[in-house]
Enzyme design. Sequence first.
Site, PDB file in Angstrom:
ATOM      1  CB  SER A 125     -27.702  11.249 -36.071  1.00 37.67           C
ATOM      2  OG  SER A 125     -28.032   9.893 -35.829  1.00 37.67           O
ATOM      3  CG  HIS A 179     -24.932   9.085 -32.463  1.00 38.26           C
ATOM      4  ND1 HIS A 179     -25.814   9.706 -31.598  1.00 38.26           N
ATOM      5  CD2 HIS A 179     -25.645   8.835 -33.595  1.00 38.26           C
ATOM      6  CE1 HIS A 179     -26.996   9.824 -32.175  1.00 38.26           C
ATOM      7  NE2 HIS A 179     -26.920   9.311 -33.385  1.00 38.26           N
TER       8      HIS A 179
END
EC number: 3.4.21.105
Length: 271
Positions: A125, A179
């Site tokens: 991710s 992230h």
Amino acid sequence: MNIKQFFVPAGKPLSGLAVGLSIFLTALFLVNNLVYPINEHLLLKPDSLFKFDLNRISLYPLAHLSFFHLFFNVISTFSMIVMFEESHGTLYTGVILNLLAVFTAIPYCLIGSLLFPNVEIGGASGWFFSFLGYFAVKESRVRNSVMITSTFSFPTLYFPVALLFVTALLAPGSSLPGHAIGLLLGYFMGLKENWVAKITPPSFVLKKIETWVDPLINLIPFGIKYYREVEVDRSLEYTSVYLGSESRLPLHNTDTPAEPTFQGNGRVLGN
């Protein structure tokens, strides 16, 4: 926007790295769950940097903790890699993926050693947010806002930031710091792509490597495209991922109706 263009550009085969990586991630997940717990050697720990554990520092994006973790990461990263690979080349994209993993891991370990020393992370991710930031920078130069509804738009450049926090709310177990670092790297890559190119192998080196592995490249099945270094031109201007009449939006309101403009042959990113 034609969503299909994100996955299979019109009239073009699937890109080799995007397909190969998706298959490889799935295979590793099956191996980890059915054969051997390989994730134990891949998950990134905050002390990995200080132990100089290169496997964890560079390979943690390959580790996935559940089927849904794998599924959503494969789906989200696939389209991003397809677009980037087509315009930058397959081998170059592989180099960028590795650099993104390493340069995300370093600050994560530094911060994590102080704030969350026992938290392990894995998954692709971070790559998704890096490419999302990269394309947001490029797209913002063409479209300053994205229409969410018929009456509401959102600044293109900050759309990934909104998605970052939405992801944190919907998936509280995900790594917000990881992230966020990945997204910042993506913004940097979009703003200073020429700087990023300086820390990648020169084009002639990539061409030489592809010459050496040419017999293996030729084994890639029909319908899957390996973008060779000699086939791409990374100096070409970015082309909007939005198609048709939406490809460019005015930056200010005008009271006079716009005259019909010539509708030339559009092209997908990287053509």
